[in-house]
Scaffold this active site. Structure first.
Site, PDB file in Angstrom:
ATOM      1  N   ARG A   1       0.822  -1.208   0.067  1.00 54.13           N
ATOM      2  CA  ARG A   1      -0.235   0.072   0.075  1.00 54.13           C
ATOM      3  C   ARG A   1       0.954   1.357   0.045  1.00 54.13           C
ATOM      4  O   ARG A   1       1.731   1.230   0.923  1.00 54.13           O
ATOM      5  CB  ARG A   1      -1.069   0.029   1.250  1.00 54.13           C
ATOM      6  CG  ARG A   1      -1.555   1.204   1.631  1.00 54.13           C
ATOM      7  CD  ARG A   1      -2.544   1.783   0.518  1.00 54.13           C
ATOM      8  NE  ARG A   1      -3.525   2.808   0.855  1.00 54.13           N
ATOM      9  CZ  ARG A   1      -3.173   4.035   0.403  1.00 54.13           C
ATOM     10  NH1 ARG A   1      -2.113   4.485  -0.289  1.00 54.13           N
ATOM     11  NH2 ARG A   1      -3.922   5.085   0.821  1.00 54.13           N
TER      12      ARG A   1
ATOM     13  N   HIS B   1       2.034   7.049   1.615  1.00 55.16           N
ATOM     14  CA  HIS B   1       0.995   8.139   1.480  1.00 55.16           C
ATOM     15  C   HIS B   1       0.865   8.585   2.718  1.00 55.16           C
ATOM     16  O   HIS B   1       1.304   8.335   4.131  1.00 55.16           O
ATOM     17  CB  HIS B   1      -0.248   7.436   0.962  1.00 55.16           C
ATOM     18  CG  HIS B   1      -0.756   6.418   2.155  1.00 55.16           C
ATOM     19  ND1 HIS B   1      -0.352   5.441   2.352  1.00 55.16           N
ATOM     20  CD2 HIS B   1      -1.838   6.575   2.826  1.00 55.16           C
ATOM     21  CE1 HIS B   1      -0.966   4.739   3.319  1.00 55.16           C
ATOM     22  NE2 HIS B   1      -2.061   5.344   3.673  1.00 55.16           N
TER      23      HIS B   1
ATOM     24  N   HIS C   1      -2.490  11.180   5.072  1.00 55.08           N
ATOM     25  CA  HIS C   1      -3.841  11.850   5.066  1.00 55.08           C
ATOM     26  C   HIS C   1      -3.804  12.848   6.472  1.00 55.08           C
ATOM     27  O   HIS C   1      -3.275  12.405   7.368  1.00 55.08           O
ATOM     28  CB  HIS C   1      -4.736  10.532   5.044  1.00 55.08           C
ATOM     29  CG  HIS C   1      -4.406   9.468   5.736  1.00 55.08           C
ATOM     30  ND1 HIS C   1      -4.698   9.329   7.013  1.00 55.08           N
ATOM     31  CD2 HIS C   1      -4.020   8.223   4.764  1.00 55.08           C
ATOM     32  CE1 HIS C   1      -4.112   7.895   7.303  1.00 55.08           C
ATOM     33  NE2 HIS C   1      -3.843   7.393   6.251  1.00 55.08           N
TER      34      HIS C   1
ATOM     35  N   GLU D   1      -4.695   7.258  11.406  1.00 53.17           N
ATOM     36  CA  GLU D   1      -5.116   5.742  11.050  1.00 53.17           C
ATOM     37  C   GLU D   1      -4.711   4.641  11.970  1.00 53.17           C
ATOM     38  O   GLU D   1      -3.710   4.830  12.695  1.00 53.17           O
ATOM     39  CB  GLU D   1      -4.132   5.438   9.733  1.00 53.17           C
ATOM     40  CG  GLU D   1      -4.231   4.017   9.495  1.00 53.17           C
ATOM     41  CD  GLU D   1      -3.446   3.762   8.271  1.00 53.17           C
ATOM     42  OE1 GLU D   1      -3.480   4.435   7.276  1.00 53.17           O
ATOM     43  OE2 GLU D   1      -2.706   2.757   8.108  1.00 53.17           O
TER      44      GLU D   1
ATOM     45  N   HIS E   1       3.483   7.167   5.747  1.00 57.34           N
ATOM     46  CA  HIS E   1       3.711   5.689   6.034  1.00 57.34           C
ATOM     47  C   HIS E   1       3.389   4.981   4.917  1.00 57.34           C
ATOM     48  O   HIS E   1       2.942   5.401   3.934  1.00 57.34           O
ATOM     49  CB  HIS E   1       2.548   5.341   7.345  1.00 57.34           C
ATOM     50  CG  HIS E   1       1.361   5.828   7.048  1.00 57.34           C
ATOM     51  ND1 HIS E   1       0.694   6.889   7.142  1.00 57.34           N
ATOM     52  CD2 HIS E   1       0.253   4.833   6.590  1.00 57.34           C
ATOM     53  CE1 HIS E   1      -0.717   6.729   6.898  1.00 57.34           C
ATOM     54  NE2 HIS E   1      -0.699   5.480   6.630  1.00 57.34           N
TER      55      HIS E   1
ATOM     56  N   GLU F   1     -10.659   6.472   1.623  1.00 52.29           N
ATOM     57  CA  GLU F   1      -9.352   5.789   1.201  1.00 52.29           C
ATOM     58  C   GLU F   1      -8.917   6.628  -0.281  1.00 52.29           C
ATOM     59  O   GLU F   1      -7.692   6.402  -0.559  1.00 52.29           O
ATOM     60  CB  GLU F   1      -9.706   4.162   1.066  1.00 52.29           C
ATOM     61  CG  GLU F   1      -8.562   3.498   0.971  1.00 52.29           C
ATOM     62  CD  GLU F   1      -7.280   3.623   1.816  1.00 52.29           C
ATOM     63  OE1 GLU F   1      -7.488   4.189   2.743  1.00 52.29           O
ATOM     64  OE2 GLU F   1      -6.113   2.954   1.359  1.00 52.29           O
TER      65      GLU F   1
END
Ligand SMILES: *[C@@H]1O[C@H](CO)[C@@H](O)[C@H](O)[C@H]1NC(C)=O
Ligand SMILES: *[C@@H]1O[C@H](CO)[C@@H](O)[C@H](O)[C@H]1NC(C)=O
Length: 431
Positions: free
Chosen positions: A137, A140, A142, A146, A185, A210
């Site tokens: 993944r 990225h 945000h 999380e 992360h 997401e």
């Protein structure tokens, strides 16, 4: 003589202590009839024969003679044939991840739940993600925090904080990670499990998507090439000539990380508070009808905005009637079959049924219970947007309130009052 005086003493005591309260309490509620004592149990279980599944309870209801989605009726017995104690309206509180649009990628997938699909869930959103061994993944960040609970396999997590301190760990089944808001992360499945890994992500904002996180590749594909070269002091015009044109999101890494990997040496050192926590190693608190483990920032220090209770309830047992004083509960069902009634005040109450893979949501302060309706252990997560887990037990509240006051409301006898629990039962065994 002796027996007469003893008798009159007992009668006197009785009239002083017990009799007036009973009389007063009955008079106090005399204008309101007693609530129904119908048991109102669930009418069929998820393994029911479809021919037994009809929206009929007692003298109410009738069979369905039009088109019908029978498998969903079977799974949602308490919507199809509700207990008569349900009343008014409560927003839908069930979202099976099976109803989510799934984003299929090379090496994995991700499906999400947020406010768009479950409007009651304003405070938190969830994602279920799957990575094959070595799948990534991508790097990225945000604006929300999380929080994660690993469902199967192991995932290597890596991150760097604002001081340039880094972190790397391999997180296994039943364990947690937490990244504070904005911290960059990445996630990558190891091959500790031949299938790779799968995990549940929870975000502390109901509107999280997401699909709108900040991705490394998406950013660089939208920066003039000349700026990239200057930024990284590129010594060759070819140095950054092979970065992807669009985001990768989930993709095969081309290598499989190892559980013994460590983070690159940082001159600033490691983050002071670990971003992962071994919930699976935490000693559970054993209860009459199950168990509980609670992890909040009192032990998982970095997890300032998410707390969790991992609860098991044995067949016939119940997670007691309770509420959470200021926090909404985002729930996830791991094993077994559950029944939950949400009390939303002003006469509104609705009962929902949950199976593994389902999300539940109970707004702050709304009373609820979780009943194991199956033959196997029920296991689920209660997740809160808070730094400290808190709940109020109805049983404990009543036990620690003056008995006369409780009697005045509920017309209970002394024996029943004496059996109220001054400590929180949390989970109650079969009666
Ligand atoms: C987390 O907080 C507790 C309580 O304040 C403290 O005892 C513990 O050392 C902290 N853990 C870490 C890793 O800093
Ligand atoms: C539980 O076991 C009983 C008796 O064996 C059976 O009738 C019932 O259908 C089972 N329920 C579930 C959910 O498996």
């Amino acid at each position: 003589m002796f027996s007469t005086s003893l008798l009159s003493f007992v009668l006197l005591l009785d009239s002083v202590v017990a009799a007036p309260s009973t009389t007063d309490s009955i008079e106090a509620t005399a204008t309101v009839p007693f609530a129904s004592t119908e048991s109102n149990t669930i009418l069929w279980l998820p393994d029911a024969d479809p021919s037994e599944v009809k929206p009929i309870r007692g003298g109410l209801g009738s069979s369905v003679i039009g088109p019908d989605n029978v498998p969903l009726d079977i799974e949602n017995a308490d919507l199809f044939a509700p207990p008569t104690t349900d009343h008014g309206s409560v927003k839908n509180s069930k979202w099976p991840f099976s109803f989510s649009h799934n984003r299929l990628q090379t090496g994995g997938w991700a499906r999400e739940q947020n406010l768009n699909v479950l409007p009651i869930a304003t405070e938190m959103a969830g994602v279920n993600m799957r990575l094959e061994p070595g799948a990534i993944r991508e790097l990225h960040w945000h604006v929300t925090a999380e929080w994660a609970y690993v469902l199967k396999g192991k995932t290597q997590i890596s991150a760097v904080d604002a001081e340039g301190r880094n972190y790397l760990d391999t997180v296994g089944p039943g364990d947690l990670w937490y990244f504070p808001p904005g911290i960059p992360h990445a996630l990558q499945a190891t091959d500790d499990d031949p299938d790779g890994s799968e995990f549940l992500l929870v975000f502390d904002d109901g509107t999280f998507s997401e699909d709108s996180t900040f991705l490394l590749t998406d950013w660089l594909a939208h920066v003039p090439y000349e700026v990239i070269e200057r930024n990284f002091q590129a010594t060759s015009p070819e140095a950054f000539a092979h970065i992807p044109e669009e985001e990768l999101y989930i993709f095969p890494g081309g290598y499989v990380p190892s559980s013994s990997d460590t983070a690159p040496e940082s001159p600033q050192g490691q983050v002071p508070l670990p971003f992962s926590f071994q919930l699976s190693k935490l000693q559970e608190t054993k209860l009459a009808g199950g168990s509980v483990k609670i992890v909040d920032s009192s032990i998982f220090n970095i997890s300032k905005t998410i707390a969790v209770a991992e609860v098991t309830v044995e067949p016939g047992a119940i997670r007691e009637l309770h509420w959470h004083p200021t926090q909404a509960e985002w729930g996830f069902f791991l094993e077994g079959d559950a029944r939950v009634t949400i009390f939303a005040s002003t006469g509104n109450a609705r009962t929902f049924n949950y199976q593994p893979g389902d999300i539940s949501y109970v707004p702050a302060a709304m009373g609820h219970y979780v009943e194991n309706i199956g033959n196997t252990t029920l296991k689920f997560l209660e997740i809160f947007k808070t730094d400290r887990f808190q709940d109020i037990s109805l049983n404990q509240w009543l036990a620690l309130t003056p008995p006369q006051l409780v009697k005045a409301h509920l017309n209970l006898d002394d024996d029943t009052i004496s059996k109220l629990s001054k400590t929180k039962p949390v989970v109650q065994g079969p009666a």
